[in-house]
Design a protein around this motif. Structure first.
Motif, short mmCIF file in Angstrom:
data_model
loop_
_atom_site.label_atom_id
_atom_site.label_comp_id
_atom_site.label_asym_id
_atom_site.label_seq_id
_atom_site.Cartn_x
_atom_site.Cartn_y
_atom_site.Cartn_z
N TYR A 65 0.83 -1.21 0.00
CA TYR A 65 0.00 0.00 0.00
C TYR A 65 0.86 1.26 0.00
N GLU A 66 1.97 1.22 0.69
CA GLU A 66 2.83 2.40 0.76
C GLU A 66 3.50 2.70 -0.57
N ARG A 67 3.64 1.71 -1.42
CA ARG A 67 4.20 1.93 -2.75
C ARG A 67 3.17 2.48 -3.73
N GLN A 68 1.89 2.40 -3.35
CA GLN A 68 0.81 2.87 -4.22
C GLN A 68 0.50 4.34 -3.92
N PRO A 69 -0.02 5.06 -4.92
CA PRO A 69 -0.47 6.43 -4.65
C PRO A 69 -1.62 6.40 -3.64
N ALA A 70 -1.76 7.47 -2.88
CA ALA A 70 -2.79 7.55 -1.84
C ALA A 70 -4.19 7.35 -2.40
N ARG A 71 -4.41 7.73 -3.63
CA ARG A 71 -5.76 7.61 -4.21
C ARG A 71 -6.13 6.16 -4.55
N GLN A 72 -5.15 5.23 -4.51
CA GLN A 72 -5.42 3.84 -4.86
C GLN A 72 -5.34 2.88 -3.68
N ALA A 73 -4.72 3.28 -2.60
CA ALA A 73 -4.52 2.39 -1.45
C ALA A 73 -5.44 2.80 -0.31
N PRO A 74 -5.69 1.89 0.62
CA PRO A 74 -6.47 2.28 1.81
C PRO A 74 -5.81 3.47 2.49
N SER A 75 -6.62 4.33 3.09
CA SER A 75 -6.06 5.50 3.77
C SER A 75 -5.63 5.17 5.19
N ALA A 76 -6.23 4.14 5.81
CA ALA A 76 -5.88 3.76 7.17
C ALA A 76 -6.32 2.32 7.42
N ILE A 77 -5.69 1.70 8.43
CA ILE A 77 -6.07 0.36 8.87
C ILE A 77 -6.25 0.42 10.38
N TRP A 78 -7.37 -0.15 10.84
CA TRP A 78 -7.69 -0.18 12.27
C TRP A 78 -7.77 -1.63 12.73
N ARG A 79 -7.30 -1.88 13.94
CA ARG A 79 -7.45 -3.21 14.56
C ARG A 79 -8.64 -3.12 15.50
N ILE A 80 -9.57 -4.07 15.35
CA ILE A 80 -10.75 -4.12 16.22
C ILE A 80 -10.96 -5.57 16.68
N THR A 81 -11.98 -5.78 17.46
CA THR A 81 -12.39 -7.12 17.83
C THR A 81 -13.76 -7.36 17.23
N HIS A 82 -13.89 -8.44 16.46
CA HIS A 82 -15.15 -8.79 15.81
C HIS A 82 -15.50 -10.22 16.21
N GLN A 83 -16.61 -10.38 16.88
CA GLN A 83 -17.06 -11.69 17.37
C GLN A 83 -15.97 -12.39 18.16
N GLY A 84 -15.30 -11.62 19.04
CA GLY A 84 -14.31 -12.17 19.95
C GLY A 84 -12.93 -12.39 19.37
N ALA A 85 -12.73 -12.10 18.10
CA ALA A 85 -11.44 -12.34 17.45
C ALA A 85 -10.89 -11.03 16.87
N PRO A 86 -9.57 -10.93 16.76
CA PRO A 86 -9.00 -9.73 16.13
C PRO A 86 -9.45 -9.63 14.68
N ALA A 87 -9.64 -8.41 14.24
CA ALA A 87 -10.00 -8.15 12.85
C ALA A 87 -9.38 -6.82 12.44
N PHE A 88 -9.27 -6.62 11.13
CA PHE A 88 -8.64 -5.42 10.61
C PHE A 88 -9.61 -4.73 9.65
N TYR A 89 -9.86 -3.46 9.92
CA TYR A 89 -10.80 -2.64 9.16
C TYR A 89 -9.98 -1.72 8.27
N LEU A 90 -10.17 -1.83 6.95
CA LEU A 90 -9.44 -1.01 5.99
C LEU A 90 -10.35 0.11 5.51
N VAL A 91 -9.87 1.34 5.60
CA VAL A 91 -10.63 2.50 5.15
C VAL A 91 -10.24 2.78 3.71
N SER A 92 -11.20 2.63 2.81
CA SER A 92 -10.93 2.83 1.38
C SER A 92 -10.55 4.28 1.11
N PRO A 93 -9.80 4.51 0.03
CA PRO A 93 -9.27 5.84 -0.22
C PRO A 93 -10.31 6.89 -0.62
#
Length: 156
Positions: A65-93
């Motif tokens: 993602y860091e090699r891609q332009p900001a307009r093509q890659a996710p803008s941020a990634i968040w770690r959350i808990t979903h149904q008791g397990a770790p999960a990663f939420y990607l914010v689209s650009p």
């Protein structure tokens, strides 16, 4: 007329070939030893949160993602808990794109927000377990400072 058909067919074939190559590139996996020794991704830059290290597949994706332009890659990634397990939420650009929620193995669970309506794909009405916090683990270097609150993760 015939050359127009030929050009159209070539464009379609090119798109299919590029899609296939992209799919093959994203399917590449690394062993944990390779991921830990990955010189592109520095664990000091992408610190573990909640005392759990980032999965190798995610560190590899972040480097991509860091090699891609900001307009093509996710803008941020968040770690959350979903149904008791770790999960990663990607914010689209940008607008009208789903914001995917991925499990700890990198498989897409659902898209809690984004899309044309902003309400996601409707497959996970409660993306984040009640009482847990979202931790931002990465922001694209080409993005302006993001809001401190993760979009689309509130319990519904």
């Amino acid at each position: 007329m015939q050359s127009l058909r030929w050009m159209t067919r070539m464009r379609i074939a090119s798109c299919l070939l590029l899609s296939l190559l992209s799919l093959l590139a994203s399917a590449c996996t690394h062993s944990p030893a390779e991921a830990a020794a990955d010189p592109v991704v520095n664990p000091a830059v992408y610190p573990a949160t909640d005392s759990a290290p980032l999965p190798g597949w995610l560190r590899t994706k972040i480097a991509d993602y860091e090699r891609q332009p900001a307009r093509q890659a996710p803008s941020a990634i968040w770690r959350i808990t979903h149904q008791g397990a770790p999960a990663f939420y990607l914010v689209s650009p940008c607008c009208d794109q789903f914001n995917p929620l991925l499990d700890v193995k990198g498989k897409e669970i659902c898209s809690p927000s984004g899309g044309f309506t902003g309400a996601g794909d409707g497959k996970c009405p409660r993306p984040m377990d009640a009482g847990t916090q979202a931790t931002r683990i990465w922001v694209h270097p080409g993005q302006a400072e993001q809001d401190p609150a993760p979009p689309g993760l509130e319990s519904r």
